[in-house]
Write an enzyme that holds these catalytic residues in place. Sequence first.
Site, PDB file in Angstrom:
ATOM      1  N   SER A 111      53.751  52.220  42.469  1.00  0.00           N
ATOM      2  CA  SER A 111      53.103  51.289  42.881  1.00  0.00           C
ATOM      3  C   SER A 111      51.971  51.864  44.188  1.00  0.00           C
ATOM      4  O   SER A 111      52.470  52.813  44.649  1.00  0.00           O
ATOM      5  CB  SER A 111      53.499  49.969  43.346  1.00  0.00           C
ATOM      6  OG  SER A 111      54.185  50.428  44.394  1.00  0.00           O
ATOM      7  N   TYR A 112      51.139  51.102  44.452  1.00  0.00           N
ATOM      8  CA  TYR A 112      50.299  51.621  45.606  1.00  0.00           C
ATOM      9  C   TYR A 112      51.178  51.845  46.950  1.00  0.00           C
ATOM     10  O   TYR A 112      52.089  50.787  47.470  1.00  0.00           O
ATOM     11  CB  TYR A 112      49.342  50.163  46.126  1.00  0.00           C
ATOM     12  CG  TYR A 112      48.305  50.664  46.953  1.00  0.00           C
ATOM     13  CD1 TYR A 112      47.334  51.961  46.693  1.00  0.00           C
ATOM     14  CD2 TYR A 112      48.069  50.219  48.254  1.00  0.00           C
ATOM     15  CE1 TYR A 112      46.370  52.231  47.533  1.00  0.00           C
ATOM     16  CE2 TYR A 112      47.293  50.309  49.027  1.00  0.00           C
ATOM     17  CZ  TYR A 112      46.122  51.646  48.581  1.00  0.00           C
ATOM     18  OH  TYR A 112      45.297  51.812  49.726  1.00  0.00           O
TER      19      TYR A 112
END
Lengths: 234, 663
Positions: free
Chosen positions: B329-330
């Site tokens: 994920s980011y």
Amino acid sequence: MDVPSQIKSALQASSFPPPSQNLLSSLSPSIPLPSLLATAKSRILSSDLTSSPLINPSLPTLPAGIDSPAAKEVVLGRDTHVQVVDIENLSVSRWEQVEELEAIERGERTRGREVIQVTGEENENVGTQSQPATQAQPTQAGKNAIHRLTLQDRAGNKVYAIELRRIDKIGIGKTMMGEKILLKRGTVVARGTVLLTADKCVFLGGKIDAWQRTWVEGRLARLKAEVGQDRPTQ
Amino acid sequence: MKVLCVAEKPSISKAVATHLSGGSFQTHNTRSQYIKNYAFTFDFGQPWGQCDVTMTAVVGHLTQTLFADGYKNWESPPPVSLFGAPTITTVHDDKKAIAKNIADQARYARLLVIWTDCDLEGEYIGHEIVEAAKFGNRDITVKRATFSNIERAHVLNAARRLGNLDAKLVNAVAARIELDLRVGWAFTRFITNSLRPLGGPVESLMISYGSCQFPTLGFVVDRYFKVRNFTPEPFWSIKVMHKKDGKQANFSWARNRVFDRMSAVILYERCLDSNKAKVTKVQEKATRKFKPLPLTTVELQKAATRLLRMTGQQALNLAEGLYNKGFVSYPRTETDRFDKGMDLKKLVEKQTPDQRWGPHAQGLVQGGFRQPREGRHDDKAHPPIHPITYASPSVLSPDEARIYEYIVRRFLACCSEDAKGMATDIELQYGEEIFTAHGVVVLERNYLEVFIYDKWEDSAELPNLRVGEQFEPTEALLTEGKTSPPNYLTEADLLALMDANGIGTDATMAEHIQKIQDREYVQTTERSGQAANDDDDDDDPHDAPVARGTRGRGRARVARGGRGGRTSGQAAGGGRRGIKVFVPTRLGVALILGFDRMNFETSLGKPFLRKQMETKMKAICAGQTTKDVVLRESVAQYRQVFLQSQEKLNVLKAACREFVFAG
């Protein structure tokens, strides 16, 4: 009972040192008794035990040689009033105390890793007794902390005292110079050091402003000098 | 209807195009070698319906903000004029082709969808894209996709629930850019011009100032002097040991230690005189070692510097690469709690193929799964860093694989049960003194099985002692020790300090640390021996008695650590050699002491001014103040400091002479 006698017995009931005739006769009988008593107490608490004309000269002093490290254990045979002339926290290194004081002087405090700027105004609102920044409360001592007080009796004899059990009333920033303490009969003195326990001493409070000021102002320099003594020669 | 989609970087553009198109899109080259346009159709749902889509990208910021032409010279007009000088925002020379591509594509589109990263910087880049698009089509409608990873379902969902760009966030970044420009250049020119005449090593240097760089340097200098000025002090303690049935209990003194020999001797003597010690308490109770909190950017960087021997910057770049490839994920997030709605079990299941942690993941899937702990931070934009899909080591570089491994193990640990054990505490009264012994037996390792960075071991078994039992201790010793200085800052320490003091954002901290090295304000050196994680370590039951009891301050360390609340589950990196630590250069010391000694209310070397600025940025984002107000206040504040600095220039020069030129 006349007013002086009433004052005298009220003071005795509160474990105060007995008043001198001088003090009793200075109290105007036209004032209500509770106010008179409060006045008498506060005058005694802010006076210097060793020279105060307000205290009965018959006040007991510490036994001779009480501060001798040769005696393993001596027990005080009678109630003795003393006043505080110094306090140190023996649980924290002096250097750590130096660094904390210096940070406070710079107007900084730390909260965890965060450095907080302490400005004069903020401190007045937050601080307990609107103290100037240099007197900001240091970190509170822990539950197992041990402090060493230097106590002085009526005759000016000085003796060390350490907390055998932690006493919450004792602490840097809490204990004031000139504060009066009653050491009760049965208090143990080991190797010249009074062992303080909550059941054997009564904290009467009080402070001598000039002493307190000098003590606060000189604390950093004293700590630094003490650290210096320990510095190993390089 | 035609729609233009623009992402922050080409890899995201391609990933989003792949998902939206179902894999069939046409690729067109543009005049920029980095940028491709992907054409496909997609149904955005109401009110847009089936659309012809062109998906393209930028590469980070399109524009730069500079001073107008009359302010290029370093000497005149004088640097102070930069606080009020006009600024212009223009497209970077090397981004012109990209901006033109967006304008051209916008010409045919009715809707522009921004697919930049969902954080402050991304919002601002989104704004730059809008400006570029309006060159081609003044009337284009603008929407924003909200997403935090490029997993297929997540992206499709984002495309069908479009929102709007947040002008408040754009303004906050704009304010920071302008302020950094004015303050940075005014002070950089002033310091450089003023110190150059001193000659010698500073004659040809550019001495840059940055409102994050200086406080960061300030932390390094502060610790350096704490180490250098440190004076060791002796202390005394009492240790009691008792053997029974072939087992041994080591008791430590409740008072820990005393900085006065006489007092220690008196108390010790009274122990010995009392002959017998008495057991006053025996407590057996279940205990646990908490699993770690969900992973944030700062924690990832700290762990990487501590456990993986990387810099924070490297770790962030690697994580960014993993994100661009869709594996995680980011990676820029402050959030340490998972949204309740997230299907974490599904993410766990994806890790079952791995040889190393697959079996553990399998165990979680088959009933071992536990909801992660919740931290207190939520940036409302991104979830904690977690793996999106499984990446086998063969598709990753060795360094990527190590970061990926940490992220996955941390995630699986979060979804596991705490480790469980049984603790025994024995309290002893000996004379008037209290002593305690502590033992632990680990019963269930749980999360520790997969989170190899944490250690929790059985202690030696305690003898069986009953309350009321009296004995003469086998041994009672008066011991003497000496305080030791704090350590120089590790990168993890420095990140933690910056984080706590609001210096930089989680995404930029590592850059500032790099910058003060590039400028030769600090250098790194290897520290031998010492464990790297002392600041964050939980109470360690095996610590030597004299070092126990008062966390953080216990070793007479002045570290601003150990009391900052529980950051449980910090990996134990203990005992490894060659930890990298920061020490300032002579120039670094001169700059910080120079400004400190000017005795302003707030030295530039302290974090306060910058922190105020960050607070104001947040207030703009929250709509509590505006960009104009903040700029006016902050520019005035820094201008004031600037004028004072000019007045006290001699103090800075003297510090330089003292430290840079001293033999």
